[in-house]
Scaffold this motif. Structure first.
Motif, PDB file in Angstrom:
ATOM      1  N   SER A 143      38.797  -5.688  18.084  1.00  0.00           N
ATOM      2  CA  SER A 143      39.077  -5.225  19.450  1.00  0.00           C
ATOM      3  C   SER A 143      39.467  -3.753  19.467  1.00  0.00           C
ATOM      4  O   SER A 143      39.008  -2.985  20.314  1.00  0.00           O
ATOM      5  N   PHE A 144      40.319  -3.383  18.516  1.00  0.00           N
ATOM      6  CA  PHE A 144      40.769  -1.994  18.449  1.00  0.00           C
ATOM      7  C   PHE A 144      39.598  -1.056  18.189  1.00  0.00           C
ATOM      8  O   PHE A 144      39.459  -0.019  18.844  1.00  0.00           O
ATOM      9  N   MET A 145      38.739  -1.406  17.231  1.00  0.00           N
ATOM     10  CA  MET A 145      37.616  -0.537  16.892  1.00  0.00           C
ATOM     11  C   MET A 145      36.603  -0.465  18.022  1.00  0.00           C
ATOM     12  O   MET A 145      35.957   0.566  18.203  1.00  0.00           O
ATOM     13  N   ALA A 146      36.495  -1.523  18.820  1.00  0.00           N
ATOM     14  CA  ALA A 146      35.603  -1.481  19.973  1.00  0.00           C
ATOM     15  C   ALA A 146      36.098  -0.443  20.983  1.00  0.00           C
ATOM     16  O   ALA A 146      35.295   0.238  21.636  1.00  0.00           O
ATOM     17  N   ALA A 147      37.401  -0.299  21.088  1.00  0.00           N
ATOM     18  CA  ALA A 147      37.981   0.655  22.020  1.00  0.00           C
ATOM     19  C   ALA A 147      38.124   2.054  21.417  1.00  0.00           C
ATOM     20  O   ALA A 147      37.905   3.062  22.105  1.00  0.00           O
ATOM     21  N   TRP A 148      38.516   2.147  20.142  1.00  0.00           N
ATOM     22  CA  TRP A 148      38.875   3.424  19.547  1.00  0.00           C
ATOM     23  C   TRP A 148      37.936   3.887  18.432  1.00  0.00           C
ATOM     24  O   TRP A 148      38.110   4.986  17.903  1.00  0.00           O
ATOM     25  N   GLY A 149      36.974   3.057  18.048  1.00  0.00           N
ATOM     26  CA  GLY A 149      36.052   3.447  16.988  1.00  0.00           C
ATOM     27  C   GLY A 149      35.245   4.674  17.383  1.00  0.00           C
ATOM     28  O   GLY A 149      35.192   5.056  18.559  1.00  0.00           O
ATOM     29  N   PRO A 150      34.602   5.297  16.398  1.00  0.00           N
ATOM     30  CA  PRO A 150      33.841   6.512  16.710  1.00  0.00           C
ATOM     31  C   PRO A 150      32.700   6.204  17.675  1.00  0.00           C
ATOM     32  O   PRO A 150      32.143   5.105  17.674  1.00  0.00           O
ATOM     33  N   GLU A 151      32.397   7.183  18.489  1.00  0.00           N
ATOM     34  CA  GLU A 151      31.297   7.030  19.443  1.00  0.00           C
ATOM     35  C   GLU A 151      30.003   6.941  18.668  1.00  0.00           C
ATOM     36  O   GLU A 151      29.780   7.664  17.707  1.00  0.00           O
ATOM     37  N   ARG A 152      29.155   6.000  19.081  1.00  0.00           N
ATOM     38  CA  ARG A 152      27.845   5.849  18.438  1.00  0.00           C
ATOM     39  C   ARG A 152      26.875   6.853  19.045  1.00  0.00           C
ATOM     40  O   ARG A 152      26.867   7.040  20.267  1.00  0.00           O
ATOM     41  N   PRO A 153      26.046   7.498  18.202  1.00  0.00           N
ATOM     42  CA  PRO A 153      25.072   8.474  18.744  1.00  0.00           C
ATOM     43  C   PRO A 153      24.004   7.798  19.568  1.00  0.00           C
ATOM     44  O   PRO A 153      23.709   6.662  19.477  1.00  0.00           O
TER      45      PRO A 153
END
Length: 188
Positions: free
Chosen positions: A178-188
């Motif tokens: 859940s955290f990575m879905a919100a705060w993970g790096p933006e996908r190109p």
């Protein structure tokens, strides 16, 4: 001995005299080390937190990437806060903080605030190198900790004696996703 006294009697009903008697020493000796019950309580907290802080620092190493580090951190956090003595301490703080505000402040300063600050430093570093989205690292840290605590910890805290069939490792894995879905790096 002092920790047990605080947990068994509560903060209000624990006295320096009682602790000195249980230790088999003199009240004067105890007072020479701890000029007040508040300072003794702070020392109890510091002793409980020192090793925990080292474990959390060790979890936040770059090995395996951000998700692995957060998983390690979350598992250590849940293991600590779900320990019976930690749950008892949390309940004590909640019960006594209204009458003894300094007790709540001492606990927050020495425990949760330090944990959040350490995690926020890590998140800030991860944001700087692009492994997490840019944002307020303190908010990100609070959100991750809240995600870890949302399930089994809160059930255990407010329902003593009931063992839930919830797996803390699964809770942490869900929190990381859940955290990575919100705060993970933006996908190109």
């Amino acid at each position: 001995m002092a920790e047990r006294s605080f947990l068994d009697r509560g903060f209000a009903d624990t006295s320096m005299s009682t602790i000195a008697a249980e230790l088999g020493g003199s009240k004067t000796t105890l007072w020479s080390y701890f000029p007040s019950k508040d300072e003794l309580f702070a020392a109890v907290l510091d002793s409980k937190i020192a090793h925990f802080q080292e474990e959390l620092d060790g979890a936040l190493i770059p090995t395996g990437g951000t998700e692995a580090a957060l998983s390690r951190f979350g598992r250590i956090l849940l293991r600590k806060i779900m320990a019976p003595s930690s749950l008892a301490l949390h309940r004590l703080i909640v019960a006594e903080a209204e009458r003894f505000p300094q007790l709540g402040r001492t606990f927050a300063d020495r425990g949760p605030d330090r944990v959040r600050a350490r995690l926020a430093r890590y998140m800030s570093e991860e944001m700087e190198v692009g492994r997490l989205r840019e944002g307020d690292a303190a908010i990100a840290a609070r959100q991750f900790i809240a995600l870890c605590q949302a399930g089994c910890y809160l059930d255990r805290l407010w329902r003593p004696g009931i063992v839930q069939g919830v797996d803390p490792d699964a809770e942490v894995a869900a929190a990381v996703r859940s955290f990575m879905a919100a705060w993970g790096p933006e996908r190109p």
